[in-house]
Design a protein around this motif. Structure first.
Motif, short mmCIF file in Angstrom:
data_model
loop_
_atom_site.label_atom_id
_atom_site.label_comp_id
_atom_site.label_asym_id
_atom_site.label_seq_id
_atom_site.Cartn_x
_atom_site.Cartn_y
_atom_site.Cartn_z
N PRO A 148 -24.34 67.50 -25.68
CA PRO A 148 -25.60 66.90 -26.12
C PRO A 148 -25.87 67.11 -27.61
O PRO A 148 -26.46 66.24 -28.26
CB PRO A 148 -26.64 67.62 -25.26
CG PRO A 148 -25.90 68.03 -24.05
CD PRO A 148 -24.52 68.36 -24.50
N SER A 149 -25.39 68.25 -28.16
CA SER A 149 -25.61 68.50 -29.58
C SER A 149 -24.87 67.49 -30.45
O SER A 149 -25.32 67.17 -31.56
CB SER A 149 -25.18 69.92 -29.94
OG SER A 149 -23.87 70.18 -29.47
N LEU A 150 -23.74 66.97 -29.97
CA LEU A 150 -23.04 65.92 -30.72
C LEU A 150 -23.86 64.65 -30.72
O LEU A 150 -23.97 63.97 -31.77
CB LEU A 150 -21.66 65.68 -30.09
CG LEU A 150 -20.83 64.56 -30.73
CD1 LEU A 150 -20.48 64.90 -32.18
CD2 LEU A 150 -19.54 64.31 -29.92
N MET A 151 -24.48 64.33 -29.59
CA MET A 151 -25.32 63.14 -29.52
C MET A 151 -26.56 63.31 -30.41
O MET A 151 -26.98 62.38 -31.11
CB MET A 151 -25.74 62.89 -28.07
CG MET A 151 -24.58 62.83 -27.09
SD MET A 151 -23.42 61.49 -27.48
CE MET A 151 -21.93 62.10 -26.70
N THR A 199 -11.56 61.88 -34.75
CA THR A 199 -12.04 63.11 -35.37
C THR A 199 -12.42 64.11 -34.29
O THR A 199 -13.15 63.76 -33.35
CB THR A 199 -13.26 62.85 -36.28
OG1 THR A 199 -12.92 61.88 -37.26
CG2 THR A 199 -13.71 64.14 -36.96
N ASN A 200 -11.93 65.34 -34.44
CA ASN A 200 -12.28 66.41 -33.51
C ASN A 200 -13.39 67.25 -34.13
O ASN A 200 -13.17 67.92 -35.14
CB ASN A 200 -11.04 67.27 -33.21
CG ASN A 200 -11.35 68.38 -32.22
OD1 ASN A 200 -12.33 68.33 -31.50
ND2 ASN A 200 -10.50 69.40 -32.21
N ARG A 201 -14.58 67.20 -33.55
CA ARG A 201 -15.70 68.01 -34.03
C ARG A 201 -15.69 69.32 -33.26
O ARG A 201 -16.07 69.36 -32.07
CB ARG A 201 -17.02 67.26 -33.81
CG ARG A 201 -17.10 65.91 -34.53
CD ARG A 201 -17.36 66.10 -36.00
NE ARG A 201 -18.62 66.80 -36.22
CZ ARG A 201 -19.81 66.21 -36.22
NH1 ARG A 201 -19.93 64.90 -36.03
NH2 ARG A 201 -20.92 66.90 -36.43
N GLU A 202 -15.21 70.39 -33.93
CA GLU A 202 -14.98 71.66 -33.24
C GLU A 202 -16.23 72.16 -32.52
O GLU A 202 -17.30 72.28 -33.11
CB GLU A 202 -14.51 72.71 -34.25
CG GLU A 202 -13.15 72.40 -34.85
CD GLU A 202 -12.68 73.48 -35.80
OE1 GLU A 202 -13.37 74.52 -35.89
OE2 GLU A 202 -11.65 73.30 -36.46
N GLY A 203 -16.06 72.46 -31.21
CA GLY A 203 -17.15 72.99 -30.41
C GLY A 203 -18.17 71.96 -29.98
O GLY A 203 -19.12 72.29 -29.26
N LEU A 204 -18.00 70.69 -30.41
CA LEU A 204 -18.98 69.65 -30.08
C LEU A 204 -18.37 68.53 -29.26
O LEU A 204 -18.93 68.13 -28.23
CB LEU A 204 -19.60 69.07 -31.37
CG LEU A 204 -20.38 70.06 -32.24
CD1 LEU A 204 -20.84 69.36 -33.52
CD2 LEU A 204 -21.58 70.60 -31.47
#
Length: 606
Positions: free
Chosen positions: A525-528, A504-509
């Motif tokens: 870090p926001s993805l974590m 899965t590609n989380r756009e911008g994250l």
């Protein structure tokens, strides 16, 4: 007081057909500039006239008429064919064929005429058979241009070439049929100084043939240089997208040619696609590679409201963009126009050469006539005087005078565009002799311009191999330039990556997926934080240290724990140190220009 008549400034570029030398360009330029309200510049190398005129007092048809009155043809923009041009057609092929055939005939003529040992009985008649097609057919472009100029009461360098080669040929006919050169057993040796009374015993067929071959060779290499320079500019302009997915009012996509895109249209840019034209992002977030325009290898994160440039490459998520500029107004088109303007302009030294070439031809013809009269006046016979006059015409073909500067400018700007170097104008090239400082952009010039892995910091028992095996496999499924750098490092060290499930590609994250049974996250870090995964002090310090050096740092986590920081950066080219040393050896002072912080700049400069 009478009111000033209104004026409307207009600009047009007209291809010119029929120019053969710088004298032609000079004459057309004078004709155009005689019109009221017209400022024209004609470039022989690009075969174009750039005209600024008052649209109230002058019509484009009048400009074309002035060119025609000078003996040439001008193609107005509305007259240009609208169909596609076959770029594979080699327009230099006829000239190359003429050159090859002429050379094959002229070289034996030269050897027979210069080497007495090869001069068998009646060799001169074979030389006539070989040289005649060269002087008449091979030199036909020069004869045709000279005749066209004569009809308009003018003379160019083609006039010198035509008169000189035909004079040599006609004199040889006289010597063969009326003089003694046609007698069996005639031989002709090579003498630096002609002897009085020998003109009727000598033929000059090799002179006319070899001069024709040399001049054809010059024309051919000139045409080939123009073609290559034009191809470089074409390659630059073709970097843009060819088609685009446009959204209609209902949100339905339809694929159209990029030329049909209009200002205000909404279009879709998928990962890996080029942005069709300049616009503003309406929906979506993604990393966009704008290195074509900025030279920066690090992708720029785009969000709704950001301006995006055409020909940029979408490296991340799906974007919806509203077109704000199309066609000739885009940034890429303006770059192409800048290169074209540089090729069309004239350096001061070229203007000087044009002025000299404009008076050179009549002066040379005058000198040839004066030479003829001088030798006759000193008591020499007509044959000797005529030989000397023909020699003046033959050696006075100053093609390099009008050709060297425009061709160098054309090739320099075209090749520069191909290498990503934009030359603003001809005066810039000429002024380089006064340069004492050279400013180098960091990204893509001193550095490679592409991202690569430079460091991995891991915690606990996690090894570098673990990080590359797990994070590298996940990143291998992504199109992002940072992901590609990590994936390439993993492939280089470990070989083919493991299979990824649930990517899965989380756009911008960042990206998510499953590798070898591990649930893996790689990104910001926001993805974590979205998964409530804390970052240890050690990894946070490593990330901050990398970012202070202008590098890109991403986090890798699996099995519920942030385990590593992967540092990616643009690296210095292996040849940069040698290049900087060479610049210093030339007496130049190199200066590094970068938008990065001082620490990064000093690290690269070191």
């Amino acid at each position: 007081m009478a009111a000033e008549s209104p004026s409307v400034a207009a600009h047009v570029e007209m291809p010119i057909i029929g120019m053969t030398c710088a004298s032609c360009a000079n004459r057309i330029e004078r004709k155009l500039n005689k019109l009221d309200g017209v400022t024209a510049s004609v470039n022989y190398a690009t075969e174009k006239a750039t005209v600024e005129y008052d649209a109230i007092t002058v019509q484009p048809e009048q400009l074309a008429g002035a060119v025609q009155a000078a003996g040439y043809q001008a193609v107005l923009p509305s007259d240009e064919p609208q169909g596609s041009v076959d770029e594979d057609v080699d327009d230099t092929a006829p000239l190359r064929r003429r050159l090859i055939v002429s050379a094959l005939l002229a070289i034996p003529t030269l050897l027979l005429s210069m080497i007495p040992a090869l001069q068998f009985d009646n060799w001169q008649w074979l030389a006539l058979d070989l040289a005649t097609p060269v002087i008449l057919w091979g030199a036909w472009p020069f004869h045709r241009a000279a005749w066209a100029n004569l009809k308009h009461g003018t003379a160019t360098m083609d006039t010198l070439i035509s008169i000189g080669t035909l004079a040599a040929w006609l004199w040889s006919l006289y010597a063969l049929f009326i003089g003694n050169a046609g007698m069996p057993g005639m031989t002709m040796s090579f003498d630096l100084i002609p002897k009085a009374g020998e003109g009727a015993d000598h033929i000059f067929l090799e002179v006319g043939a070899i001069v024709t071959v040399f001049l054809l060779a010059g024309r051919y290499f000139e045409a080939r240089a123009k073609r290559r320079a034009g191809a470089a500019l074409t390659a630059l302009l073709e970097l843009g997208a060819k088609d685009v997915a446009v959204l209609d009012e209902t949100g339905v996509e339809r694929r159209v040619a990029v030329e049909q895109l209009g200002v205000g249209d909404r279009f879709v840019v998928r990962p890996g696609e080029k942005v069709a034209t300049d616009g503003v992002v309406l929906e979506g977030t993604s990393a966009v590679d704008q290195s074509l325009l900025t030279g920066e290898s690090v992708p720029v994160e785009m969000h709704p409201g950001d301006e995006i440039a055409g020909a940029s490459v979408n490296a991340g998520g799906r974007l919806i963009v509203r077109a704000t500029k199309v066609g000739a107004d885009t940034a890429l088109a303006q770059i192409g126009r800048l290169v074209t303007d540089a090729q069309t302009g004239k350096a001061p030294v070229q203007r000087l050469a044009d002025r000299i070439s404009g008076v050179f031809v009549p002066v040379v013809i005058g000198i040839a006539v004066a030479t003829l009269g001088f030798w006759i006046g000193t008591g020499e016979d007509l044959t000797f005087a005529f030989t000397a006059a023909v020699a003046v015409l033959i050696i006075a073909c100053p093609c390099a005078l009008g050709l060297a500067t425009p061709t160098a400018l054309l090739v320099g700007t075209g090749r520069g565009a191909q290498l990503g170097l934009l030359i603003k104008g001809p005066e810039v090239l000429e002024s380089t002799r006064e340069v004492d400082t050279i400013v180098l952009d960091k990204t893509g010039t001193v550095t490679t311009g592409s991202m690569s892995m430079v460091d991995i910091v891991s915690t606990g028992e996690t090894t570098r191999e673990d990080v590359l095996r797990i994070a590298g496999a996940l990143e291998d499924a992504s199109e992002h330039p940072v992901a590609k750098a990590i994936a390439n490092a993993a492939r280089d060290e470990l070989g083919a990556p493991s299979a990824v499930e649930g990517f899965t590609n989380r756009e911008g994250l960042g990206v998510e997926g499953v590798v070898d049974g591990h649930a893996v996250l790689v990104g910001r870090p926001s993805l974590m934080a979205g998964w409530s995964l804390p970052i240890s002090d050690e990894l946070d310090a490593a990330k901050r240290a990398a970012e202070q050096l202008g590098r890109t740092a991403v986090l890798a986590a699996w099995d519920g724990e942030v385990r590593a920081v992967l540092v990616v950066a643009d690296t210095v080219k292996p040849t940069s140190a040698e290049a900087v040393a060479a610049l210093k050896a030339l007496g130049l002072r190199p200066v590094l220009l970068t938008g990065d912080n001082q620490a990064t700049a000093r690290a690269v400069a070191a």
